[in-house]
Write a protein that holds these residues in place. Sequence first.
Motif, PDB file in Angstrom:
ATOM      1  N   ALA A 398       0.832  -1.210   0.000  1.00 25.55           N
ATOM      2  CA  ALA A 398       0.000   0.000   0.000  1.00 25.55           C
ATOM      3  C   ALA A 398       0.861   1.252   0.000  1.00 25.55           C
ATOM      4  CB  ALA A 398      -0.916  -0.016   1.225  1.00 25.55           C
ATOM      5  N   LEU A 399       1.910   1.239   0.814  1.00 22.55           N
ATOM      6  CA  LEU A 399       2.789   2.410   0.885  1.00 22.55           C
ATOM      7  C   LEU A 399       3.525   2.628  -0.434  1.00 22.55           C
ATOM      8  CD1 LEU A 399       4.244   1.997   4.504  1.00 22.55           C
ATOM      9  CD2 LEU A 399       2.635   3.739   3.713  1.00 22.55           C
ATOM     10  N   GLU A 400       3.922   1.511  -1.058  1.00 18.58           N
ATOM     11  CA  GLU A 400       4.612   1.560  -2.352  1.00 18.58           C
ATOM     12  C   GLU A 400       3.684   2.190  -3.408  1.00 18.58           C
ATOM     13  OE1 GLU A 400       7.768   0.449  -3.167  1.00 18.58           O
ATOM     14  OE2 GLU A 400       7.342   1.230  -5.181  1.00 18.58           O
ATOM     15  N   GLN A 401       2.437   1.743  -3.382  1.00 19.61           N
ATOM     16  CA  GLN A 401       1.428   2.268  -4.310  1.00 19.61           C
ATOM     17  C   GLN A 401       1.246   3.784  -4.121  1.00 19.61           C
ATOM     18  OE1 GLN A 401      -0.261   0.807  -6.792  1.00 19.61           O
ATOM     19  NE2 GLN A 401      -1.240   2.813  -7.193  1.00 19.61           N
ATOM     20  N   ALA A 402       1.146   4.189  -2.858  1.00 21.90           N
ATOM     21  CA  ALA A 402       0.972   5.616  -2.578  1.00 21.90           C
ATOM     22  C   ALA A 402       2.192   6.409  -3.044  1.00 21.90           C
ATOM     23  CB  ALA A 402       0.750   5.825  -1.077  1.00 21.90           C
ATOM     24  N   ARG A 403       3.359   5.817  -2.869  1.00 21.91           N
ATOM     25  CA  ARG A 403       4.582   6.507  -3.290  1.00 21.91           C
ATOM     26  C   ARG A 403       4.582   6.733  -4.795  1.00 21.91           C
ATOM     27  NH1 ARG A 403       8.245   3.420  -0.910  1.00 21.91           N
ATOM     28  NH2 ARG A 403       9.254   2.502  -2.708  1.00 21.91           N
ATOM     29  N   GLU A 404       4.117   5.735  -5.524  1.00 17.96           N
ATOM     30  CA  GLU A 404       4.036   5.903  -6.977  1.00 17.96           C
ATOM     31  C   GLU A 404       3.093   7.030  -7.349  1.00 17.96           C
ATOM     32  OE1 GLU A 404       3.425   2.109  -8.892  1.00 17.96           O
ATOM     33  OE2 GLU A 404       5.290   1.381  -7.971  1.00 17.96           O
ATOM     34  N   GLU A 405       2.122   7.278  -6.473  1.00 21.31           N
ATOM     35  CA  GLU A 405       1.212   8.396  -6.733  1.00 21.31           C
ATOM     36  C   GLU A 405       1.742   9.700  -6.139  1.00 21.31           C
ATOM     37  OE1 GLU A 405      -2.937   7.594  -6.024  1.00 21.31           O
ATOM     38  OE2 GLU A 405      -2.609   5.446  -6.368  1.00 21.31           O
ATOM     39  N   GLY A 406       2.997   9.662  -5.667  1.00 19.25           N
ATOM     40  CA  GLY A 406       3.607  10.903  -5.176  1.00 19.25           C
ATOM     41  C   GLY A 406       3.207  11.261  -3.765  1.00 19.25           C
ATOM     42  N   ILE A 407       3.068  10.281  -2.890  1.00 21.40           N
ATOM     43  CA  ILE A 407       2.742  10.583  -1.495  1.00 21.40           C
ATOM     44  C   ILE A 407       3.646   9.760  -0.570  1.00 21.40           C
ATOM     45  CG2 ILE A 407       0.926  10.508   0.283  1.00 21.40           C
ATOM     46  CD1 ILE A 407      -1.106  10.590  -2.036  1.00 21.40           C
ATOM     47  N   LEU A 408       4.287  10.429   0.356  1.00 17.39           N
ATOM     48  CA  LEU A 408       5.022   9.707   1.402  1.00 17.39           C
ATOM     49  C   LEU A 408       3.989   9.423   2.491  1.00 17.39           C
ATOM     50  CD1 LEU A 408       8.250  11.903   1.354  1.00 17.39           C
ATOM     51  CD2 LEU A 408       8.070   9.536   0.558  1.00 17.39           C
ATOM     52  N   ALA A 409       3.421   8.200   2.458  1.00 19.33           N
ATOM     53  CA  ALA A 409       2.137   7.963   3.124  1.00 19.33           C
ATOM     54  C   ALA A 409       2.220   7.477   4.560  1.00 19.33           C
ATOM     55  CB  ALA A 409       1.316   6.972   2.307  1.00 19.33           C
ATOM     56  N   GLY A 410       3.345   6.934   4.972  1.00 16.86           N
ATOM     57  CA  GLY A 410       3.423   6.424   6.336  1.00 16.86           C
ATOM     58  C   GLY A 410       4.636   5.534   6.511  1.00 16.86           C
ATOM     59  N   LEU A 411       4.805   5.051   7.737  1.00 17.98           N
ATOM     60  CA  LEU A 411       5.965   4.224   8.052  1.00 17.98           C
ATOM     61  C   LEU A 411       5.534   2.838   8.496  1.00 17.98           C
ATOM     62  CD1 LEU A 411       8.123   6.584  10.226  1.00 17.98           C
ATOM     63  CD2 LEU A 411       8.802   5.530   8.076  1.00 17.98           C
ATOM     64  N   PRO A 412       6.072   1.798   7.863  1.00 19.89           N
ATOM     65  CA  PRO A 412       5.758   0.447   8.350  1.00 19.89           C
ATOM     66  C   PRO A 412       6.363   0.252   9.742  1.00 19.89           C
ATOM     67  CG  PRO A 412       7.295   0.382   6.464  1.00 19.89           C
ATOM     68  CD  PRO A 412       6.997   1.824   6.731  1.00 19.89           C
ATOM     69  N   LEU A 413       5.641  -0.396  10.622  1.00 19.72           N
ATOM     70  CA  LEU A 413       6.092  -0.529  12.014  1.00 19.72           C
ATOM     71  C   LEU A 413       6.878  -1.803  12.292  1.00 19.72           C
ATOM     72  CD1 LEU A 413       2.885   0.813  13.796  1.00 19.72           C
ATOM     73  CD2 LEU A 413       5.185   1.816  13.914  1.00 19.72           C
ATOM     74  N   GLU A 414       6.867  -2.710  11.351  1.00 19.92           N
ATOM     75  CA  GLU A 414       7.367  -4.060  11.613  1.00 19.92           C
ATOM     76  C   GLU A 414       8.820  -4.119  12.094  1.00 19.92           C
ATOM     77  OE1 GLU A 414       7.045  -6.725   8.337  1.00 19.92           O
ATOM     78  OE2 GLU A 414       7.572  -8.468   9.568  1.00 19.92           O
ATOM     79  N   SER A 415       9.704  -3.303  11.459  1.00 13.99           N
ATOM     80  CA  SER A 415      11.111  -3.452  11.829  1.00 13.99           C
ATOM     81  C   SER A 415      11.340  -3.033  13.281  1.00 13.99           C
ATOM     82  CB  SER A 415      12.001  -2.648  10.888  1.00 13.99           C
ATOM     83  OG  SER A 415      11.634  -1.294  10.912  1.00 13.99           O
ATOM     84  N   TRP A 416      10.507  -2.139  13.819  1.00 12.57           N
ATOM     85  CA  TRP A 416      10.648  -1.730  15.220  1.00 12.57           C
ATOM     86  C   TRP A 416       9.796  -2.596  16.148  1.00 12.57           C
ATOM     87  CZ3 TRP A 416       9.872   3.550  12.734  1.00 12.57           C
ATOM     88  CH2 TRP A 416      11.102   4.189  12.513  1.00 12.57           C
ATOM     89  N   TYR A 417       8.635  -2.995  15.649  1.00 12.93           N
ATOM     90  CA  TYR A 417       7.688  -3.756  16.484  1.00 12.93           C
ATOM     91  C   TYR A 417       7.214  -4.983  15.704  1.00 12.93           C
ATOM     92  CZ  TYR A 417       7.378   0.499  19.356  1.00 12.93           C
ATOM     93  OH  TYR A 417       7.670   1.561  20.151  1.00 12.93           O
ATOM     94  N   PRO A 418       7.935  -6.078  15.810  1.00  7.80           N
ATOM     95  CA  PRO A 418       7.523  -7.287  15.074  1.00  7.80           C
ATOM     96  C   PRO A 418       6.080  -7.681  15.386  1.00  7.80           C
ATOM     97  CG  PRO A 418       9.664  -7.597  16.129  1.00  7.80           C
ATOM     98  CD  PRO A 418       9.147  -6.276  16.593  1.00  7.80           C
ATOM     99  N   GLU A 419       5.624  -7.348  16.602  1.00  9.12           N
ATOM    100  CA  GLU A 419       4.255  -7.714  16.994  1.00  9.12           C
ATOM    101  C   GLU A 419       3.207  -6.864  16.269  1.00  9.12           C
ATOM    102  OE1 GLU A 419       6.499  -6.062  18.842  1.00  9.12           O
ATOM    103  OE2 GLU A 419       5.616  -5.083  20.597  1.00  9.12           O
ATOM    104  N   LEU A 420       3.647  -5.794  15.591  1.00  4.73           N
ATOM    105  CA  LEU A 420       2.711  -4.940  14.854  1.00  4.73           C
ATOM    106  C   LEU A 420       2.989  -5.041  13.348  1.00  4.73           C
ATOM    107  CD1 LEU A 420       2.870  -1.747  17.142  1.00  4.73           C
ATOM    108  CD2 LEU A 420       1.232  -3.648  17.260  1.00  4.73           C
ATOM    109  N   ALA A 421       3.179  -6.257  12.887  1.00  7.40           N
ATOM    110  CA  ALA A 421       3.664  -6.496  11.532  1.00  7.40           C
ATOM    111  C   ALA A 421       2.817  -5.848  10.445  1.00  7.40           C
ATOM    112  CB  ALA A 421       3.772  -7.987  11.283  1.00  7.40           C
ATOM    113  N   ASP A 422       1.522  -5.780  10.610  1.00  9.07           N
ATOM    114  CA  ASP A 422       0.685  -5.197   9.568  1.00  9.07           C
ATOM    115  C   ASP A 422       0.388  -3.724   9.824  1.00  9.07           C
ATOM    116  OD1 ASP A 422       0.553  -7.716   8.483  1.00  9.07           O
ATOM    117  OD2 ASP A 422      -1.203  -8.246   9.694  1.00  9.07           O
ATOM    118  N   GLY A 423       1.160  -3.112  10.724  1.00  3.39           N
ATOM    119  CA  GLY A 423       0.853  -1.746  11.122  1.00  3.39           C
ATOM    120  C   GLY A 423       1.670  -0.698  10.398  1.00  3.39           C
ATOM    121  N   MET A 424       1.107   0.489  10.341  1.00  7.81           N
ATOM    122  CA  MET A 424       1.881   1.642   9.879  1.00  7.81           C
ATOM    123  C   MET A 424       1.558   2.853  10.735  1.00  7.81           C
ATOM    124  SD  MET A 424       0.255   3.212   6.442  1.00  7.81           S
ATOM    125  CE  MET A 424      -1.077   2.304   5.696  1.00  7.81           C
ATOM    126  N   LEU A 425       2.533   3.767  10.747  1.00  5.61           N
ATOM    127  CA  LEU A 425       2.427   4.967  11.561  1.00  5.61           C
ATOM    128  C   LEU A 425       2.258   6.162  10.631  1.00  5.61           C
ATOM    129  CD1 LEU A 425       2.699   6.032  14.503  1.00  5.61           C
ATOM    130  CD2 LEU A 425       5.134   6.319  14.057  1.00  5.61           C
TER     131      LEU A 425
END
Lengths: 446, 495
Positions: A398-425
């Motif tokens: 989803a973030l990749e898709q948004a980037r292609e549309e020219g939007i820095l849309a959010g940050l994936p949380l997984e690398s910091w919080y493995p328990e929030l793997a499907d999350g973004m900030l």
Amino acid sequence: MYLYETEEDVREMLEAIGVASVEDLFAQIPPAVRLERPLEIPGPLGELELQRHMRTLADTNVSPSSVPCFLGAGAYDHFIPEVVNHVASRSEFYTSYTPYQPEVSQGNLQATFEYQTLICQLTGMDVSNASLYEGGSATAEAVLMTMSQTRRYGRVVLLRSVHPEYRQIVATYVRGLKARCVEVGWGESGAADPERVAAELDDQTACLVVQHPNFFGGLEEVEALAEVAHARGVQVVHIFDPISLGILRRPGEWGADLAVAEGQVLGTPLQYGGPYLGILACRERFLRRLPGRLSGQTVDRRGRRCWVLTLQTREQHIRREKATSNICTNQGLFALRAAVYLSLMGPSGLQEVARQCVQKTAYARESITAEGRYELLFAGPTFKEFAVRDRQGDVRGALEQAREEGILAGLPLESWYPELADGMLVAVTEKRTRAEIDRWAAALHR
Amino acid sequence: MRNRQATQLIFELSRPGRRAVRLPECDVPEQPLEELVPSRHLAGEPPPLPEVTEPEVVRHFTNLSTLNMSVDTHFYPLGSCTMKYNPKRNEAMASLPGIVDLHPYQPDETAQGMLALLFALQEMLAEISGLPAVSLQPAAGAHGELTALMVAAAHFRNRGEERPRVLVPDSAHGTNPASAKMAGMQAITVRSTSDGFVDLEDLEEKLDERVAVFMMTNPNTLGRFDGQIVRIAELVHERGGLIYLDGANMNAILGKTRPGDFGADMMHFNPHKTFSGPHGGGGPGAGPICVTRELDPYLPRPIVRSDGERYWLEHSSERSIGRVRSFFGNVGVLVRAYCYILSYGGEGLRRVAEHAVLNANYLLSRVKHFLPVPQGDRCMHEFVASATPLKQQKGLKQPAMDVAKRLLDFGFHAPTVYFPLTVPEAMMIEPTETESRETLDAFAQTLFRITDEPAELLREAPHTTWISRPDEVRAARQPVLKWEPTRDATGDAQR
């Protein structure tokens, strides 16, 4: 380029020194360790070539000035009034240094004194220093202060909702001192449960580190946390967002012992992570343990009000290994920017920035969760940031898709919080418009 | 020209209801604030910041700026701080959109230009230092020292060696022992000889299997290159220790010799000194460190890596010490350093060192006739003169201080005084390479004139500045560290 190298000058200077060549001046360096070849470094580039080269590099980057930026996590795209840039680009500020000679540094010293005052007004704390490097190391310095103040060197308790990098920095700093860092997770709403926190505090615990609003933008039950901490002699280090204090209760009011922050939001551009501004304010009783410079008011020999660096017996250049910290160079220019920013904003301006952050964040939160693909990770109230979970489990797509549309849309949380793997900030500042938020929500749904 | 009316604090200009900034109307549907944020979290009032207009803010801070000496306005020979000219083009380049506004957590694919720049800078610093592994993370020189000591500690921990000690010469910057303490190690002082060099006997005596690191500044704080370095490196390495080089004085040796080649295992650069980053009235700096390949795994992450085409941040290494600051580093300072290095190229950097050393020796040749320079008549990029003779000649108690203050009257910033601690009445003078011979001549002549002036004139100097000889004892005994409305009256009365 920036050198005076006419042959005549050099010859006459060498003559005055009494040597035959410049090389003779380097005779102190043993021949065995001389570099006998030129450094292999590209250049020289003239100004025009440098401009071309740098513009090419800059153009290769996606610039948040030209695309909407919903990235936050400790560095935010807030509005910076032009006066901030104007003042900070005065040569007399940016090409001077630490005010060792107060007679010719009153500009810096008074600006620093005003900065210290503004930070105390902002936080409701008693004392602020002249600045530290950035929020993370400022947090570590605050933790060290509580250890020496309480003489408890065993344990530091941090909420897991504290910025992951700040937690790493604290761990790195206290490792040599053999203290243990303990983390406490969040409760149902996203806020820490004071009872669970209390269970981790013992008589060897120097401090409890709370970020509020926390890394996910959520609000912590700070008063209850301060109560359980103080009941056990544990000091509370509050990591705050300076912008949030336009509307939120100040750390000085609810009982924080030390207040630290990333001051980037007060008029400093993002700059890929630095230089930023470490804010550190504390209660009076910590004064002698405070690291960094302090500007203090006094009078000169003619009785005129003026300012000097003071209480320097805390500092490394006087006390060496007995100093409260090793800090020397700080972030004077960014403290100046913060002082100008806060003066420009005033109470009503800062309140308005904070209010718009809350409103726009709420709007974005509702927009993104309206269709069902995304759900809030935490139900509790948030300030200018929030975390969502992608029920389809494809945050990166989803973030990749948004980037292609020219939007820095959010940050994936997984690398910091493995328990929030499907999350973004997601962060929403006062700069985002309704149109941008609508585009953003739509892009994340393709 | 100084506006003598402008002596107020910003708080004293405040009038209720004034403001400088107006945001656009909020364009999303608004909800009552109490529904979004529970009232227990809300402040009753916004913080009591000053209420002023934009023109007032501009005039206030612009007038404040005129009370500073700066590199752009004055000769600033502050020893050890390398106050060289700060190129304006670098300011402009660091402020380009696409550089100044990048978010630290942008995906690597959207920051390839920035990562290419930072990767190239890592390579440049490795080449200049002769040490191949680089971390751009530390935020200042002292922060670099602390980071490197943590790297050393991790290295020895990994080898199962207990080495709690750090040796530091008595002439070292105060940051060295303070960094050692913060890293959880014990700083032990090593004596210098009267020439300012490391006392080898004392070093050998203190160098045992408990010593992790010998911290060295070379050229040292007396502006001399310690030629015993090869022997020192042998000794330290034989006993299993590491050598840390405090890179504060790199301006003297760029392209002439490399720390990695003379035995250093770790070092930091001060890009705000050596590579012309402006000092900002006290910062920002940056403190990138370079280490041997063996120590690379312990460096903080992230580090920029490349396969020659793409660039990415390497975020983890199992043995890394962790992090010492958030985000990547003081990138704005690093961008300026990159521009500076590229502007000169390899050959040009060598000329920078040569002219820095030429200027310092020239000034030394002028000054030594009337002020003793205990370390002799050759130096690298700076030298330390002593004002001790003026004690007897003029009956001054603190002659270095008095001379420093009197220099201000003539439009020169003072040298660093009372450092290093090993020279009595020390005046540490670093002219840098970006000053003309005429400026150096004028400074030397002025200094000479001052040593000839009556004691009273010196004791009460400066005479021409806005303020003179602030009462520092009072500032420390009755600390006033912020403005408060109630204090206004006493403050006002003194204006």
